[in-house]
Write a protein that holds these residues in place. Structure first.
Motif, PDB file in Angstrom:
ATOM      1  N   PHE A   1       0.825  -1.217   0.260  1.00  0.00           N
ATOM      2  CA  PHE A   1      -0.108   0.005  -0.115  1.00  0.00           C
ATOM      3  C   PHE A   1       0.884   1.254  -0.148  1.00  0.00           C
ATOM      4  CE2 PHE A   1      -2.654   2.950   2.908  1.00  0.00           C
ATOM      5  CZ  PHE A   1      -3.277   3.738   1.927  1.00  0.00           C
TER       6      PHE A   1
ATOM      7  N   ASN B   1       0.719   5.085  -0.391  1.00  0.00           N
ATOM      8  CA  ASN B   1      -0.410   6.260  -0.650  1.00  0.00           C
ATOM      9  C   ASN B   1       0.256   7.356  -1.094  1.00  0.00           C
ATOM     10  OD1 ASN B   1      -2.472   8.254  -0.160  1.00  0.00           O
ATOM     11  ND2 ASN B   1      -2.468   8.115   2.145  1.00  0.00           N
TER      12      ASN B   1
ATOM     13  N   SER C   1       1.029   4.216   4.240  1.00  0.00           N
ATOM     14  CA  SER C   1       1.822   3.350   3.207  1.00  0.00           C
ATOM     15  C   SER C   1       2.375   2.141   4.158  1.00  0.00           C
ATOM     16  CB  SER C   1       2.771   4.079   2.694  1.00  0.00           C
ATOM     17  OG  SER C   1       2.431   5.202   1.936  1.00  0.00           O
TER      18      SER C   1
ATOM     19  N   ASN D   1      -7.082  -0.241   5.870  1.00  0.00           N
ATOM     20  CA  ASN D   1      -6.754   0.024   4.414  1.00  0.00           C
ATOM     21  C   ASN D   1      -6.818  -0.905   3.478  1.00  0.00           C
ATOM     22  OD1 ASN D   1      -6.791   3.128   4.738  1.00  0.00           O
ATOM     23  ND2 ASN D   1      -4.772   2.623   5.839  1.00  0.00           N
TER      24      ASN D   1
ATOM     25  N   LYS E   1      -6.646  -1.031  -0.251  1.00  0.00           N
ATOM     26  CA  LYS E   1      -5.686  -0.392  -0.855  1.00  0.00           C
ATOM     27  C   LYS E   1      -4.144  -1.074  -1.209  1.00  0.00           C
ATOM     28  CE  LYS E   1      -7.514   4.071   0.784  1.00  0.00           C
ATOM     29  NZ  LYS E   1      -7.231   5.055   1.462  1.00  0.00           N
ATOM     30  N   TYR E   2      -4.444  -2.276  -0.310  1.00  0.00           N
ATOM     31  CA  TYR E   2      -3.140  -3.318  -0.348  1.00  0.00           C
ATOM     32  C   TYR E   2      -3.171  -3.980  -1.442  1.00  0.00           C
ATOM     33  CZ  TYR E   2      -1.194  -2.241   4.099  1.00  0.00           C
ATOM     34  OH  TYR E   2      -0.878  -1.567   5.234  1.00  0.00           O
TER      35      TYR E   2
END
Length: 323
Positions: A154, A156, A164, A202, A205-206
């Motif tokens: 992830f 960002n 992140s 999150n 988002k990974y």
């Protein structure tokens, strides 16, 4: 994973520029990682997502030598080839040593003691990458393609300091593929932890990535089986397996959506060997979860665990199943 000081970044950039092995693209800076559950070697009852402090990671930097100074990659350095077994074994060395998390400290092997430095170490990269540059030495893959040694990343991009993080995928914990074993560098030190897919927070988002240098279908230098291909014996159990095993068509025949006679043949052999309990009807030519679970049950019956029992038949699985 926050930025190191401007001076440290300048030093890292200049040291990298001096080395002729600039095959790895430079990246700008560094992010942070999510919260830390109580120290554990396995799944923990506490919720690791309950706290998300801003724990930083360093920017892209060279390896550090025994003198404590940056050591530029040797002339002509390229991405090192490495097997999946080697990646996981390297990750385990930091877990065993309980390497403390730090964005400024470097372990004795020259790698920075943060999440991206940990992945750089496990992949045997010639420099310390960060979440913004690891994707340049890897290829995007799907969840279904994940194998031990791949990563979940992830980054960002809009605010690298927030969220992140990167972890190493160590294998699914069961047939549902809702949880996996993660190897990661996080405060207070490196850990191995059963983790919900794709992460505690999150999650969407990974993204899964595979190192460009991974040896997908080669036996390791130590004479191991098809550990690089997934679903085969660890060193102690593997024989002289190779892709030359009689009748083995290659693992590409057993990917999601595959439809061929080899899947049917595999399923019938699983039933014959007593591992057909997952079929609700007779085995067919289309690869599905019943096939994978049957293969996994057979692999576990061989005494294999973790990534060696992921339900994907490699040469050694095939040899034993049809012997």
């Amino acid at each position: 994973m926050a930025t190191a000081t401007a001076a440290a970044s300048a030093t890292a950039v200049s040291a990298l520029g001096a080395g002729p092995a600039a095959a790895l693209p430079a990246a700008a800076h560094a992010p942070q990682r999510p919260g830390d559950p109580p120290d554990s070697a396995s799944a923990d009852s506490a919720d690791p997502a309950s706290d998300e402090p801003g724990t930083p990671q360093g920017s892209r930097s060279p390896l550090y030598g025994s003198t404590g100074r940056p050591a530029a990659p040797p002339a002509g350095a390229e991405l090192a080839g490495i097997t999946r077994t080697e990646i996981i074994d390297r990750a385990k060395t930091w877990v065993a040593a309980k390497v403390p998390y730090s964005l400024t400290a470097y372990w004795s092997d020259g790698y920075r003691q943060d999440c991206s430095g940990f992945v750089s170490m496990a992949w045997k990269l010639p420099a310390n990458e960060w979440t913004g540059s690891l994707g340049t030495v890897a290829d995007r893959i799907t969840k279904e393609e994940l194998r031990p040694g791949d990563i979940l990343l992830f980054h960002n991009a809009s605010d690298p300091e927030k969220g992140s993080h990167v972890v190493i995928f160590g294998g699914w914990t069961d047939g549902t593929r809702t949880a996996y074993t993660a190897y990661e560098q996080t405060p207070p030190h490196t850990r191995r932890l059963d983790t919900p897919y794709a992460y505690w927070s999150n999650s969407a988002k990974y993204l899964p990535y595979r190192y460009k240098g991974v040896a997908e279908s080669q036996a390791s230098k130590a004479g191991q089986g098809d550990t690089a291909g997934g679903g085969d014996a660890p060193p102690a159990a593997a024989g002289p397996a190779s892709h030359g095993v009689a009748g083995y068509p290659g693992r590409g025949m057993f990917r999601p959506g595959a439809d061929n006679v080899y899947v049917t043949r595999l399923g019938r052999q699983l039933v014959k060997k007593g591992f057909g309990a997952h079929y609700t009807k007779g085995p067919g030519p289309r690869w599905g979860e019943a096939d994978r679970l049957g293969v996994q049950a057979f692999q576990r019956a061989q005494g294999w665990r973790g990534g060696a029992a992921d339900g994907i038949p490699g040469p050694e699985t095939w040899r034993r199943l049809f012997s």
